[in-house]
Design a protein around this motif. Structure first.
Motif, PDB file in Angstrom:
ATOM      1  N   ASP A  90      43.373  -7.481   0.962  1.00  0.00           N
ATOM      2  CA  ASP A  90      42.289  -6.339   1.598  1.00  0.00           C
ATOM      3  C   ASP A  90      41.529  -7.460   2.295  1.00  0.00           C
ATOM      4  N   PRO A  91      41.191  -7.101   3.617  1.00  0.00           N
ATOM      5  CA  PRO A  91      40.228  -7.649   4.538  1.00  0.00           C
ATOM      6  C   PRO A  91      38.931  -8.006   3.857  1.00  0.00           C
ATOM      7  N   TYR A 124      38.427  -9.060   0.979  1.00  0.00           N
ATOM      8  CA  TYR A 124      38.404 -10.211   0.141  1.00  0.00           C
ATOM      9  C   TYR A 124      38.108 -11.672   0.666  1.00  0.00           C
ATOM     10  N   GLU A 125      37.605 -12.246  -0.123  1.00  0.00           N
ATOM     11  CA  GLU A 125      37.139 -13.886   0.554  1.00  0.00           C
ATOM     12  C   GLU A 125      36.973 -14.592  -0.757  1.00  0.00           C
TER      13      GLU A 125
END
Length: 124
Positions: free
Chosen positions: A54-55, A57-58
């Motif tokens: 997912d974008p 998520y970091e």
């Protein structure tokens, strides 16, 4: 060594680590995570999970938020894939691992992460 012996030595400790690992794996799978290793190769020491694609998520933010709740994750830079690791050993039990899973779920919701399962390559 006193704690090790009081627990029942190596067989009892390994059994606890296996219960911890089972609790972690079942909880994370219920959230949609996949472990990097197949069950047949997984030792009950530390588990590597595929990071959510997912974008939102970091890892850095994920790590900090989970740590603020009292749980420590490990980066998974052992492969070219983005992963993270969770330990199953130490002075913890199944309850602690279930708490870690609940924390992971809460943090991902707070971050707006919706897609957890790894992306699959298209087969042609």
């Amino acid at each position: 060594i006193d704690q090790f012996l009081a627990e029942g030595g190596q067989p009892a400790r390994l059994a606890r680590y296996r219960r911890n690992c089972d609790a972690l794996l079942s909880g994370m799978r219920a959230l949609g995570f996949e472990s990097f290793l197949p069950a047949s190769c997984q030792a009950p020491i530390i588990v590597t999970f595929h990071a959510p694609p997912d974008p939102a998520y970091e890892f850095g933010a994920f790590y900090r938020r989970v740590r603020e709740q009292g749980f420590i994750l490990y980066p998974g830079k052992l492969t070219n894939l983005e992963t993270f690791r969770v330990g199953c050993i130490g002075a913890i039990d199944e309850r602690a691992l279930r708490g870690a899973v609940a924390c992971v779920a809460q943090v991902l919701r707070q971050m707006g992460v919706r897609r957890i399962a790894p992306l699959r390559a298209a087969h042609t």
